[in-house]
Design a protein around this motif. Structure first.
Motif, PDB file in Angstrom:
ATOM      1  N   HIS A   1      17.927  -0.276  73.074  1.00 51.54           N
ATOM      2  CA  HIS A   1      16.945  -1.664  72.394  1.00 51.54           C
ATOM      3  C   HIS A   1      18.396  -2.537  71.622  1.00 51.54           C
ATOM      4  CE1 HIS A   1      17.367   1.465  69.279  1.00 51.54           C
ATOM      5  NE2 HIS A   1      17.192   0.420  68.542  1.00 51.54           N
ATOM      6  N   ARG A   2      19.351  -1.834  71.104  1.00 52.89           N
ATOM      7  CA  ARG A   2      20.210  -2.797  70.334  1.00 52.89           C
ATOM      8  C   ARG A   2      21.235  -3.444  71.555  1.00 52.89           C
ATOM      9  NH1 ARG A   2      23.329   1.786  67.101  1.00 52.89           N
ATOM     10  NH2 ARG A   2      23.166   0.384  65.385  1.00 52.89           N
TER      11      ARG A   2
ATOM     12  N   PRO B   1      20.548  -5.909  74.017  1.00 55.10           N
ATOM     13  CA  PRO B   1      20.496  -7.463  74.325  1.00 55.10           C
ATOM     14  C   PRO B   1      20.894  -8.382  72.779  1.00 55.10           C
ATOM     15  CG  PRO B   1      18.235  -6.383  74.793  1.00 55.10           C
ATOM     16  CD  PRO B   1      19.487  -5.304  74.275  1.00 55.10           C
ATOM     17  N   ASP B   2      20.332  -7.881  71.851  1.00 54.39           N
ATOM     18  CA  ASP B   2      20.745  -8.762  70.734  1.00 54.39           C
ATOM     19  C   ASP B   2      22.573  -8.452  70.322  1.00 54.39           C
ATOM     20  OD1 ASP B   2      18.480  -9.693  70.134  1.00 54.39           O
ATOM     21  OD2 ASP B   2      17.635  -8.092  68.818  1.00 54.39           O
ATOM     22  N   GLY B   3      22.893  -7.480  70.763  1.00 59.03           N
ATOM     23  CA  GLY B   3      24.289  -7.244  70.530  1.00 59.03           C
ATOM     24  C   GLY B   3      25.158  -8.157  71.447  1.00 59.03           C
TER      25      GLY B   3
ATOM     26  N   ARG C   1      23.973 -10.808  72.975  1.00 60.69           N
ATOM     27  CA  ARG C   1      23.831 -12.284  72.405  1.00 60.69           C
ATOM     28  C   ARG C   1      24.668 -12.591  71.400  1.00 60.69           C
ATOM     29  NH1 ARG C   1      18.579 -12.061  71.287  1.00 60.69           N
ATOM     30  NH2 ARG C   1      17.812 -13.286  73.195  1.00 60.69           N
ATOM     31  N   ARG C   2      24.823 -11.881  70.544  1.00 62.27           N
ATOM     32  CA  ARG C   2      25.927 -12.053  69.532  1.00 62.27           C
ATOM     33  C   ARG C   2      27.055 -12.101  69.879  1.00 62.27           C
ATOM     34  NH1 ARG C   2      22.870  -8.245  66.678  1.00 62.27           N
ATOM     35  NH2 ARG C   2      24.327  -6.551  67.041  1.00 62.27           N
TER      36      ARG C   2
ATOM     37  N   ARG D   1      27.668 -15.459  71.709  1.00 64.36           N
ATOM     38  CA  ARG D   1      27.723 -16.387  70.725  1.00 64.36           C
ATOM     39  C   ARG D   1      29.168 -16.808  69.901  1.00 64.36           C
ATOM     40  NH1 ARG D   1      21.410 -17.197  69.238  1.00 64.36           N
ATOM     41  NH2 ARG D   1      20.596 -17.678  71.241  1.00 64.36           N
TER      42      ARG D   1
ATOM     43  N   THR E   1      17.345  -1.329  78.999  1.00 64.64           N
ATOM     44  CA  THR E   1      16.814  -2.322  78.309  1.00 64.64           C
ATOM     45  C   THR E   1      15.563  -2.982  78.863  1.00 64.64           C
ATOM     46  OG1 THR E   1      17.747  -4.474  79.011  1.00 64.64           O
ATOM     47  CG2 THR E   1      19.300  -3.299  77.606  1.00 64.64           C
TER      48      THR E   1
ATOM     49  N   GLU F   1      15.293  -6.625  79.363  1.00 63.91           N
ATOM     50  CA  GLU F   1      15.790  -7.611  78.104  1.00 63.91           C
ATOM     51  C   GLU F   1      17.134  -8.119  78.094  1.00 63.91           C
ATOM     52  OE1 GLU F   1      14.525  -5.994  74.246  1.00 63.91           O
ATOM     53  OE2 GLU F   1      12.877  -5.000  75.063  1.00 63.91           O
TER      54      GLU F   1
ATOM     55  N   VAL G   1      18.043 -12.365  78.023  1.00 62.00           N
ATOM     56  CA  VAL G   1      19.092 -12.765  77.104  1.00 62.00           C
ATOM     57  C   VAL G   1      20.268 -13.564  77.864  1.00 62.00           C
ATOM     58  CG1 VAL G   1      21.209 -12.281  75.332  1.00 62.00           C
ATOM     59  CG2 VAL G   1      18.807 -11.091  75.322  1.00 62.00           C
TER      60      VAL G   1
ATOM     61  N   GLU H   1      21.069 -17.514  77.684  1.00 59.63           N
ATOM     62  CA  GLU H   1      22.586 -18.021  77.399  1.00 59.63           C
ATOM     63  C   GLU H   1      23.345 -18.554  78.518  1.00 59.63           C
ATOM     64  OE1 GLU H   1      23.659 -17.882  74.244  1.00 59.63           O
ATOM     65  OE2 GLU H   1      22.036 -16.889  73.487  1.00 59.63           O
TER      66      GLU H   1
END
Length: 170
Positions: free
Chosen positions: A15-16, A18-20, A22-23, A26, A44, A47, A51, A55
């Motif tokens: 679960h960590r 996708p956002d990781g 994305r960060r 960016r 995921t 997910e 992402v 992006e």
């Protein structure tokens, strides 16, 4: 080319991812014209791909690292031969104790071994390198799980092919 890695522990907490990712995208976007993802979905549930679509980043094909190390066709063949397979890579062989035994609590509660691995029929080590020490460690891991081991040398050809195709498509 620059390779930016994610924490290995995220394989156990997908679960960590996708956002990781994305960060990381960016953070690095100002420095690169093109960014590619050499990471599988790894649990995921799609997910990560959402992402990456958002992006505008392409990912290596294959739902997880086992598929892109083995190649989609070879992985499908391995799965068809025996769906109840536990897979290892060089990374997971090196960190078997930490990521399998300790993470699942088997180091302190070995009686759980059959609960976790009772339905598996074999271990397949997808070896990216020809390393006798790693092969011996894979043998020990399979023995610890009470399963037969099959070693399949994959090398890094599929990853090299993906990198080459991205370079060609530019």
């Amino acid at each position: 080319m620059e390779v930016t890695c994610l924490p290995a522990e995220w394989h156990m907490t997908p679960h960590r991812i996708p956002d990781g990712v994305r960060r990381k995208i960016r953070e690095r976007r100002p420095f690169f014209d093109d960014i590619y993802c050499l990471f599988g979905d790894c649990g995921t549930g799609g997910e990560l791909d959402a992402v990456l679509l958002e992006e505008g980043v392409e990912r290596i094909s294959g739902h997880h690292c086992f598929a892109f190390y083995a190649g989609a066709i070879d992985f499908d063949t391995l799965q068809e031969k025996e769906p109840a397979t536990f897979y290892l890579t060089d990374f997971f062989v090196r960190h078997f104790e930490r990521f399998t035994l300790r993470h699942l609590g088997l180091d302190t509660s070995p009686e759980l071994l059959s609960d976790y691995f009772g339905n598996f029929r074999r271990v397949v080590y997808l070896a990216q390198s020809r390393d006798r020490e790693l092969e011996e460690r894979a043998e020990l891991a399979a023995a610890r799980l009470g399963l037969p081991l099959e070693v399949v040398f994959t090398g890094l050809e599929n990853i090299s092919d993906a990198l080459a195709s991205w370079r060609i498509s530019r």
